[in-house]
Each structure stands twice: as structure tokens, then as C-alpha cells.
Design a protein around this motif. Sequence first.
Motif, short mmCIF file in Angstrom:
data_model
loop_
_atom_site.label_atom_id
_atom_site.label_comp_id
_atom_site.label_asym_id
_atom_site.label_seq_id
_atom_site.Cartn_x
_atom_site.Cartn_y
_atom_site.Cartn_z
N MET A 198 -110.67 57.59 -28.05
CA MET A 198 -110.07 58.89 -27.89
C MET A 198 -110.56 59.87 -28.96
N PHE A 199 -110.70 59.43 -30.19
CA PHE A 199 -111.13 60.32 -31.25
C PHE A 199 -112.59 60.08 -31.59
N SER A 200 -113.29 61.17 -31.89
CA SER A 200 -114.69 61.03 -32.28
C SER A 200 -114.81 60.75 -33.78
N HIS A 201 -113.89 61.35 -34.56
CA HIS A 201 -113.94 61.14 -36.00
C HIS A 201 -112.61 61.51 -36.64
N VAL A 202 -112.42 61.02 -37.85
CA VAL A 202 -111.27 61.36 -38.69
C VAL A 202 -111.83 61.68 -40.06
N ALA A 203 -111.30 62.73 -40.68
CA ALA A 203 -111.71 63.09 -42.04
C ALA A 203 -110.49 63.18 -42.92
N VAL A 204 -110.61 62.68 -44.14
CA VAL A 204 -109.56 62.85 -45.15
C VAL A 204 -110.19 63.52 -46.37
N GLY A 205 -109.37 64.34 -47.02
CA GLY A 205 -109.84 65.03 -48.21
C GLY A 205 -109.68 64.19 -49.46
N THR A 206 -110.51 64.50 -50.43
CA THR A 206 -110.43 63.84 -51.73
C THR A 206 -110.70 64.83 -52.85
N ASN A 207 -110.08 64.57 -53.99
CA ASN A 207 -110.35 65.35 -55.20
C ASN A 207 -111.28 64.60 -56.14
N ASP A 208 -111.60 63.36 -55.81
CA ASP A 208 -112.47 62.52 -56.65
C ASP A 208 -113.35 61.70 -55.71
N LEU A 209 -114.49 62.25 -55.36
CA LEU A 209 -115.37 61.63 -54.37
C LEU A 209 -115.85 60.25 -54.81
#
Length: 127
Positions: free
Chosen positions: A1-12
Motif C-alpha cells: 500500500m505504501f511506497s515509502h516512509v520517512a522519519v526525521g532526525t536531528n542526528d543523521l
Amino acid sequence: MFSHVAVGTNDLKQAKTFYDAVLGAIGYGEGVLRAKGDYVYVSDTSIFIVTPPVNGQAATPANGGTVGFQCQSVEHVEAWHAAGIANGGVSVEDPPGVRQTPAGKLYLAYMRDPDGNKLCALHRMAT
């Protein structure tokens, strides 16, 4: 159903260490650095992305949001959870285990990543 999910980070760097371990525990390779400065983890059906926010503001976790990872076995869920805790994650909700749901028996584990994003590992058990 989903192509992608992204989560944010402050420390890559910390996020890559965490997700390399967590996703590695369930069979995925290391994150691949893209030219725009984020890491991607690719499966046959989807993409997971860890990224500093594109608007330049601080990353914050979604209130009420959860990213779920499908696992092939109870052992994968346990390995996922252990890898996360060993790499800066925090276990949340009930301990990993079986939950009876309207969708059947699920083996679930929940944690928050080092940036506070809520994650879940799920294995659908035979009925």
C-alpha cells in the motif's frame, strides 16, 4: 500500500547507526547515503528514509504516529527490539509479546528511536 516512509532526525549519524542495527536484525542492508544527505533502506516493495527535515527546522516525532515493520518470525521481532535497545532506542508500551487483535494473533514490539519516533515490529502468527 505504501511506497515509502520517512522519519526525521536531528542526528543523521546516530540515526544511521540505529537503523542499520534495527533493520539489519530483520534482514536489510545498511542505509545508502543519497546526494541530498539522507539515508534510504530498500526492500522489494518499499523504501524507508531517515532524513533531516527539508525545511531546516528540528525533527520532531509524530504525535500518535507509528511506523510498523513486518517481520518473518517471532525471533526477528525479538532481534529487532534487542538491536534497537542496544543502539539508543527505548522500549515503550507492553514488553514484546503476543497480542490478540481483531486481525488475529500478532507478536508485537514497540520502541522509540533516538529521535523519539515510535516504531513497531510485527509478526502475524498462525491461527
